[in-house]
Every structure is written in C-alpha cells, then in structure tokens.
Design a protein around this motif. Structure first.
Motif, mmCIF file in Angstrom:
data_model
loop_
_atom_site.group_PDB
_atom_site.id
_atom_site.type_symbol
_atom_site.label_atom_id
_atom_site.label_comp_id
_atom_site.label_asym_id
_atom_site.label_seq_id
_atom_site.Cartn_x
_atom_site.Cartn_y
_atom_site.Cartn_z
ATOM 1 N N PHE A 130 34.443 37.964 48.863
ATOM 2 C CA PHE A 130 35.482 38.501 49.757
ATOM 3 C C PHE A 130 35.195 38.109 51.204
ATOM 4 N N PRO A 194 45.020 31.781 46.400
ATOM 5 C CA PRO A 194 44.315 33.053 46.196
ATOM 6 C C PRO A 194 43.813 33.692 47.495
ATOM 7 N N ARG A 196 41.309 36.893 48.834
ATOM 8 C CA ARG A 196 40.269 37.857 48.427
ATOM 9 C C ARG A 196 39.628 38.370 49.714
ATOM 10 N N VAL A 223 42.946 41.567 46.323
ATOM 11 C CA VAL A 223 42.783 40.300 45.604
ATOM 12 C C VAL A 223 44.151 39.901 45.076
ATOM 13 N N ASP A 225 46.120 36.652 43.140
ATOM 14 C CA ASP A 225 46.045 35.328 42.524
ATOM 15 C C ASP A 225 47.106 35.296 41.427
ATOM 16 N N THR A 228 45.376 37.715 38.133
ATOM 17 C CA THR A 228 44.424 38.818 38.373
ATOM 18 C C THR A 228 44.957 40.082 37.691
ATOM 19 N N HIS A 232 39.875 42.898 36.111
ATOM 20 C CA HIS A 232 39.169 42.430 37.311
ATOM 21 C C HIS A 232 38.929 43.593 38.273
ATOM 22 N N CYS A 236 35.204 44.743 39.324
ATOM 23 C CA CYS A 236 34.864 44.611 40.749
ATOM 24 C C CYS A 236 34.398 45.952 41.310
ATOM 25 N N GLY A 313 48.004 41.065 41.774
ATOM 26 C CA GLY A 313 46.615 41.338 42.135
ATOM 27 C C GLY A 313 46.354 42.817 42.279
#
Ligand code: 2U9
Length: 362
Positions: A130, A194, A196, A223, A225, A228, A232, A236, A313
């Motif tokens: 990130f 993407p 992040r 996030v 993308d 995603t 995830h 995370c 995301g």
C-alpha cells in the motif's frame, strides 16, 4: 650583469628543491613558489637575463632554465597535492564521528503515541504493497459526502456532526473532512486502477466526551482492481491485526453493518482479553470492535469516473487514537490532545527508534 653558470643553476635547483621538500603547509609552499617562479622570483629574473646573452649562451642557458622551471613547477605541484591530502586526512581523523555510539544527551522530545501508531500502520501496510495518500483537511460536500454515496438527507451531513465553514460567494460551504475517505475519492479520480492506498490523517466531528474529541485520527484503506473480492479483504485485515498486535494468534468475526460507501459492509471484531489497560489479542472470551470495512459501493466507483462493471474492490477504516489506546493501554482519550509533558514522557516513544517489521514495531 653577473655571469650565470651551470653550476649556479645546479645549486639554485638544489636549494629550491630542498625548500619545497621542507615546506610544512600550503602557504609555506606558496612562499617558495613566489621566491623562485613569481614575477620577481629568482628563476624568472634569470629568464629575463637571457635577452642580454649572446646567441651561443642563450642556446645553453635557455633550455637549462626552462628545464629547471619545469622541474620546480612539477615538484611544487606534487608537494601541494601531498600537503592537501595530509590536511584532509588530519581533518578526517580529528573530526571523526562514531555514529554507532548512543546519543551523547538523551533527546528531550518524544513521539506522541498517535504518531507512533501512524508510523506502525504505514510500515505494516507498505509491506503489503500500500502507498500512503494524503489530501486537504478542508473539503467540499462533493468529495466528503456526495461522491461517497451519502443520500442528500443523510444525518452525517447534519451540522451536529460536521463543522461547516461560512458559505462562499458560490453559495456553497466548505467543511472540515469528517473522515479521510475524500482522499481516496481524489486518488481514484486522478489515477488508473489498480489502486492500493492507505489514507491516514486528521478528521473532525462535532463531539466531545471521554471517548470522542472534535479532532481525531483515522486511517482508511482502499484496494481497487478488476477482480478484488471479500477474500482479499479478510486476508488483508487479519494479516494487519497480526502485525499490529505482534501476534500470530488472531481470531476475528465479521458482523453485518451499513455504510453508504460500501456494500456489503461489516464491522470486524477480534477475540481479546484485558491485560491491565492494554488488550491481548487472540485469547480470552471477549470481542473487541476494531474497524469497519466492506466492498466499495458501485455508485462510489461510478462517481470517480470508473466503470463498476470493470472495477471493484474493498475499503476499511479505523480510528488511530483508539488503536493507540488499545495497544498502549490508555483509558482516556482527552489527554491525547492536552499539552501535558508528563503524559507525553510517560506514554511517548523514542524518536530514535523507528517502527520497522524486522526488529519490532514498538
Ligand atoms: C472510498 C470508498 C470506501 C472507508 C471505510 C469504514 C468502513 C469505517 C470508521 C471506522 C471507525 C471510521 O474512525 S471511524 O469512526 N470507518 O468503518 N471506512 S469502509 O470506505 C471508503 C472510503 C473511500 C472511495
């Protein structure tokens, strides 16, 4: 004019070579140079005498004098380089600093727990890829509310929560951001996924009691993308809790919740027990609410000019002050923002020890 002989030149050269060799520093060497080769130097004067010599004499003494001048010049240059190198080595030796020694005097200041936790968060999330994003504290209605899918009559827009400025000439009022989400809106509007990022910073809400201050700190994450998903998000956030509380024993549960900007939304709790005022994560029979999270609402993605059929995301948000209280065992939020050096010397951190994952966060 006195006659010059080769013997004279030999003696002169020997004398100056000795003087060059004996010069103890650059100014002394310069004196020797001026005495020999300066405008009125001994060698220069002899060069001038060449004009008065017969052609035969000049043939002998011209090259002899030039050779002498060249040898003295080279010897002076060589000596100068050696003297300069000696001076540099002496300075390096006398000004030597051993940067591995502890500080001679203990630093007076210490790092506020909020700054320490902010550092820890940046280190943990940087390790997961990130970047840190920042934005203005003074925001407008669009970036703070509208783009985040707040309905026009949502209570958070109410003056009880939001600090509004006076209306400007265009009839709209700027406001103090109530969360760091407008930072992510600005980032999404200005970059191609993407994406992040984490957005740490100050936020403002009109509230004041033992657990609420009108200014507090948040960190939010985003996030975005093409594929995603909630797996995830879970991975995370579990990894984050393990790193932040410095334990492998993490058990979490997600409770359904509602935020305008995420769908579905959840709050995440971690299993914990109290150890003094601080919390121990992973054991015990209690659940601690740590953060809010969810999959970014398609309307938010659309408001940022992206196609929600292509991009999706997750996002999350948490209070940094509260994280600091939990990890470092403070029970009252108010002293965080009172300038009492005794509180800071008790709860503060050494500015010389930076958070890092290799040797420990705190
Ligand atoms: C974009 C899209 C979605 C940020 C999020 C939360 C959940 C959340 C609160 C926790 C405690 C704030 O400090 S607190 O009061 N926040 O629960 N925040 S998801 O969602 C975003 C942000 C930006 C573009």
């Amino acid at each position: 004019m006195a006659m010059t002989t080769n013997d004279d030149l030999g003696a002169l050269e020997a004398r100056y070579m000795a003087a060059i060799e004996a010069a103890g520093d650059v100014p002394a060497l310069e004196e020797v140079r001026v005495a020999a080769l300066g405008k009125k130097g001994e060698v220069s004067l002899k060069m001038r005498d060449l004009g008065a010599m017969s052609p035969e004499e000049r043939k002998v003494f011209g090259p002899a004098l030039n050779g002498l001048k060249d040898r003295l010049t080279s010897a002076i240059e060589a000596k100068k380089s050696a003297l300069e190198a000696d001076a540099l080595n002496a300075a390096l030796a006398s000004e030597r600093v051993d940067i591995t020694l502890p500080a001679a005097r203990a630093p007076k200041g210490s790092l506020h727990p909020v700054s320490q936790v902010m550092e820890e968060l940046a280190v943990i999330f940087a390790d997961m890829g990130f970047a840190v994003a920042e934005g203005p504290d003074v925001e407008d209605d669009f970036h703070n509310f509208t783009a985040l899918n707040f309905p026009a009559d949502h209570p958070a827009r109410d003056t009880h929560d939001t600090f509004f400025m006076e209306k400007g000439e265009d009839g709209t009022a700027k406001l103090l951001r109530t969360h760091t989400s407008p930072v992510q809106i600005r980032t999404l509007m200005n970059s191609e996924p993407p994406v992040r990022i984490i957005a740490p910073g100050r936020v403002y809400r009109c509230d004041w009691d033992q657990t609420h201050t009108p200014m507090f700190h948040q960190v939010e994450g985003l996030v975005i993308d093409k594929d995603t998903h909630m797996g995830h998000l879970k991975g995370c956030l579990i990894d984050f809790i393990a790193a932040f509380f410095e334990t492998d024993e993490v058990e979490v549960r997600f409770r359904p919740h509602h935020f305008p900007f995420t769908e579905p939304s959840a709050e995440m709790d971690v299993r914990y027990e109290r150890v003094g005022d601080a919390v121990k994560v992973g054991s015990g029979d209690k659940w601690l609410e740590i953060l809010g999270c969810g999959m970014v609402h398609p309307n938010v993605i659309k408001a940022c000019g992206l196609d929600p059929d292509v991009y999706q995301g997750f996002a999350f948000g948490m209070g940094v002050d509260r994280l600091a209280m939990l990890k470092y065992g403070m029970s009252d939020l108010r002293p965080f923002f009172e300038p009492d050096p005794r509180w800071l010397s008790h709860y503060g951190f050494s500015p010389l020890l930076q958070a890092n994952l290799a040797t420990g966060l705190s």
